[in-house]
Write a protein that holds these residues in place. Structure first.
Motif, PDB file in Angstrom:
ATOM      1  N   UNK A  62     -13.905   6.980  -8.356  1.00 22.10           N
ATOM      2  CA  UNK A  62     -12.430   6.748  -7.678  1.00 22.10           C
ATOM      3  C   UNK A  62     -11.599   6.097  -8.258  1.00 22.10           C
ATOM      4  N   UNK A  63     -11.498   5.780  -9.398  1.00 24.28           N
ATOM      5  CA  UNK A  63     -10.720   5.490 -11.010  1.00 24.28           C
ATOM      6  C   UNK A  63      -9.498   7.048 -10.259  1.00 24.28           C
ATOM      7  N   UNK A  64     -11.077   8.111 -10.857  1.00 25.74           N
ATOM      8  CA  UNK A  64     -10.403   9.634 -11.003  1.00 25.74           C
ATOM      9  C   UNK A  64      -9.549  10.066  -9.674  1.00 25.74           C
ATOM     10  N   UNK A  65      -9.833   9.746  -8.574  1.00 24.60           N
ATOM     11  CA  UNK A  65      -9.466  10.722  -7.190  1.00 24.60           C
ATOM     12  C   UNK A  65      -7.830   9.605  -7.097  1.00 24.60           C
ATOM     13  N   UNK A  66      -7.984   8.636  -7.195  1.00 26.41           N
ATOM     14  CA  UNK A  66      -6.590   7.609  -6.978  1.00 26.41           C
ATOM     15  C   UNK A  66      -6.091   7.930  -7.910  1.00 26.41           C
ATOM     16  N   UNK A  67      -5.674   8.575  -9.582  1.00 21.73           N
ATOM     17  CA  UNK A  67      -5.592   8.918 -10.720  1.00 21.73           C
ATOM     18  C   UNK A  67      -4.452  10.564 -10.130  1.00 21.73           C
ATOM     19  N   UNK A  68      -4.709  11.132  -9.343  1.00 26.79           N
ATOM     20  CA  UNK A  68      -4.992  12.302  -8.873  1.00 26.79           C
ATOM     21  C   UNK A  68      -4.132  11.776  -7.745  1.00 26.79           C
ATOM     22  N   UNK A  69      -4.329  11.404  -6.764  1.00 25.64           N
ATOM     23  CA  UNK A  69      -3.799  10.686  -5.050  1.00 25.64           C
ATOM     24  C   UNK A  69      -3.685   9.242  -5.028  1.00 25.64           C
ATOM     25  N   UNK A  70      -2.183   8.922  -5.386  1.00 25.24           N
ATOM     26  CA  UNK A  70      -2.478   7.935  -5.292  1.00 25.24           C
ATOM     27  C   UNK A  70      -2.666   7.178  -3.801  1.00 25.24           C
ATOM     28  N   UNK A  71      -3.410   6.135  -3.596  1.00 27.52           N
ATOM     29  CA  UNK A  71      -3.473   5.898  -2.146  1.00 27.52           C
ATOM     30  C   UNK A  71      -2.968   4.387  -2.396  1.00 27.52           C
ATOM     31  N   UNK A  72      -2.728   3.674  -0.837  1.00 33.10           N
ATOM     32  CA  UNK A  72      -2.423   2.260  -0.899  1.00 33.10           C
ATOM     33  C   UNK A  72      -3.673   1.903  -1.194  1.00 33.10           C
ATOM     34  N   UNK A  73      -3.402   0.002  -1.747  1.00 28.24           N
ATOM     35  CA  UNK A  73      -4.518   0.067  -2.170  1.00 28.24           C
ATOM     36  C   UNK A  73      -4.157  -1.200  -4.168  1.00 28.24           C
ATOM     37  N   UNK A 127     -12.617  -6.852   1.126  1.00 27.24           N
ATOM     38  CA  UNK A 127     -12.290  -5.839   0.135  1.00 27.24           C
ATOM     39  C   UNK A 127     -12.179  -4.614  -0.152  1.00 27.24           C
ATOM     40  N   UNK A 128     -12.466  -3.687   0.717  1.00 26.14           N
ATOM     41  CA  UNK A 128     -12.804  -2.933   0.414  1.00 26.14           C
ATOM     42  C   UNK A 128     -11.710  -2.075   1.324  1.00 26.14           C
ATOM     43  N   UNK A 129     -10.773  -2.447   1.457  1.00 17.46           N
ATOM     44  CA  UNK A 129      -9.777  -2.682   2.965  1.00 17.46           C
ATOM     45  C   UNK A 129      -8.350  -2.695   1.306  1.00 17.46           C
ATOM     46  N   UNK A 130      -8.700  -3.775   0.441  1.00 14.50           N
ATOM     47  CA  UNK A 130      -8.282  -3.715  -0.543  1.00 14.50           C
ATOM     48  C   UNK A 130      -7.731  -3.304  -1.979  1.00 14.50           C
ATOM     49  N   UNK A 131      -9.046  -2.981  -2.076  1.00 13.33           N
ATOM     50  CA  UNK A 131      -9.166  -1.819  -3.397  1.00 13.33           C
ATOM     51  C   UNK A 131      -8.614  -0.917  -2.807  1.00 13.33           C
ATOM     52  N   UNK A 132      -8.854  -0.536  -1.699  1.00 12.80           N
ATOM     53  CA  UNK A 132      -9.314   1.128  -1.894  1.00 12.80           C
ATOM     54  C   UNK A 132      -9.924   2.104  -1.309  1.00 12.80           C
ATOM     55  N   UNK A 133     -11.242   1.533  -1.120  1.00 10.39           N
ATOM     56  CA  UNK A 133     -13.123   1.998  -1.174  1.00 10.39           C
ATOM     57  C   UNK A 133     -13.031   2.839   0.016  1.00 10.39           C
TER      58      UNK A 133
END
Length: 411
Positions: A204-215, A153-159
């Motif tokens: 985590x949301x803030x990081x993904x907002x700045x730098x999108x990644x798979x998940x 699930x961490x892979x799926x979400x992107x943790x």
């Protein structure tokens, strides 16, 4: 008499700090008292499979976040971060909010996208099996059942990999909120966990907002930016997706291996015919349901079997008992991985049917194919230890010995 007896058994099962490790004899006592029982003021219980199914799909029964919070934290429950987190989860939502969130997430958890995860799950399982074989003797829960769903699930979400164990530890502390009775200590620990979880997910949301990644997290952040998901709902939804996918599969794997070890003829069947893995998972979920109960509050006056619920009253559906209902399952106390009877409601029913069911089933199928590989012998070296939880039935520790069987020796 039945009301007093039913209430006493209910308290022993669901309000004790030390619930019985084997609840099934008590479930049968409840069943003998009737299909629907009063077990407290405004509180009912059913052990009937058909009535559990009716209740879970009846639109007049839903979730009452205020009532659930008050039951666990009193009138000031909103001061408890764990309970406000619980209230914000998808599992506590009713239409139309539930419908909106569900539609957003469904496409990402349908069978087709989930099937694409099989190679990654198989790689995780191969690594875990190799580690077990290397050490020869280990706790199956700590070294396999806990690790697989946490990684998947961490892979799926992107943790990120570095954060996964800490996130898991906080999740287990938080999960006391799902019990029907909480001690002040449990609530305090759940509150602390909720604060940490919320802060971490928001970062985590803030990081993904700045730098999108798979998940999936990137997908949800994009949906939130587009207005499809309010920012206030993003963190609770992400955490629930993680929590449900991790905890249920952890329980299924530990419960499942212990059940197979206790039924060597069925374990042998699975070794001889790996194609039975999917039906073995279905039977494990029926026989030792990870989620033992779920509840619904009446939003309007409604009849459930022989009783009428008034608005605000709570019906507890005892899934663990429903899955041993002889009116639904022939020989319900028999563990049979070739069972062809109707499916269980281990993942719920109706609008709250678990989004992660397909992912959980796939992990179970791959995992039990692996532990039942011909030529591998697994035996317990100590009795299992169950988590002291009435609502989530989980083998917490299962020490095993695993080895390659010498050629010519039959299992």
């Amino acid at each position: 008499m039945s009301e007093t007896a039913g209430a006493a058994i209910f308290d022993e099962l669901f309000r004790s700090e030390h619930p019985p490790q084997d609840p099934y004899p008590r479930y049968e006592q409840l069943r003998e008292l009737g299909p629907v029982l009063p077990v407290g003021p405004g509180l009912w219980l059913t052990t009937s499979f058909s009535l559990c199914s009716v209740a879970l799909r009846d639109s007049r029964l839903g979730n009452d976040a205020d009532a659930a919070g008050t039951a666990r934290g009193g009138p000031g429950w909103r001061d408890h971060p764990a309970l406000t987190t619980l209230a914000g989860m998808l599992l506590m939502a009713n239409p139309p909010r539930h419908t909106r969130l569900r539609q957003l997430l469904t496409s990402h958890f349908s069978a087709h996208p989930v099937s694409s995860l099989r190679p990654a799950i198989e790689r995780h399982v191969d690594v875990l099996m190799a580690e077990l074989m290397d050490v020869g003797e280990a706790d199956f829960v700590a070294t396999f059942a806990d690790d697989l769903p946490r990684q998947v699930i961490a892979d799926v979400i992107g943790i990120p990999e570095a954060d996964r164990r800490q996130f898991r530890d906080r999740t287990l502390a938080f999960n006391a909120v799902f019990e029907r009775s909480m001690t002040p200590r449990q609530l305090a620990e759940a509150d602390a966990a909720a604060v940490e979880i919320d802060a971490y997910v928001r970062e985590l949301i803030h990081d993904v907002s700045r730098t999108p990644r798979p998940g999936l997290l990137s997908v949800l952040v994009t949906a939130s930016d587009a207005g499809a998901l309010p920012p206030s709902e993003l963190a609770p939804v992400v955490f629930q997706l993680y929590n449900a996918s991790y905890q249920t599969v952890l329980s299924m794997l530990g419960n499942g291996l212990w059940t197979l070890l206790g039924h060597p003829a069925e374990f042998g069947r699975l070794r001889r015919d790996p194609s039975l893995a999917a039906s073995a998972v279905a039977e494990i979920l029926r026989f030792e349901s990870p989620v033992q109960t779920t509840g619904r509050h009446a939003a309007a006056r409604c009849a459930i079997g022989p009783v009428t619920l008034e608005p605000g009253e709570l019906l507890v559906t005892v899934l663990g008992a429903a899955h041993r209902d002889p009116d639904r399952f022939a020989h319900p106390d028999r563990f049979d991985i070739t069972r062809r009877s109707p499916s269980s409601i281990a993942f719920g029913y109706g609008i709250h049917y678990c989004l992660g069911a397909a992912l959980a089933n796939l992990q179970g199928e791959v995992a039990f194919r692996a532990v039942a590989r011909p030529g591998i012998e697994i035996e317990p070296v100590a009795p299992p230890r169950y988590r002291e939880s009435a609502n989530m039935r989980t083998v917490d520790s299962l020490p095993i010995r695993i080895q390659v069987v010498p050629p010519g020796r039959r299992l």
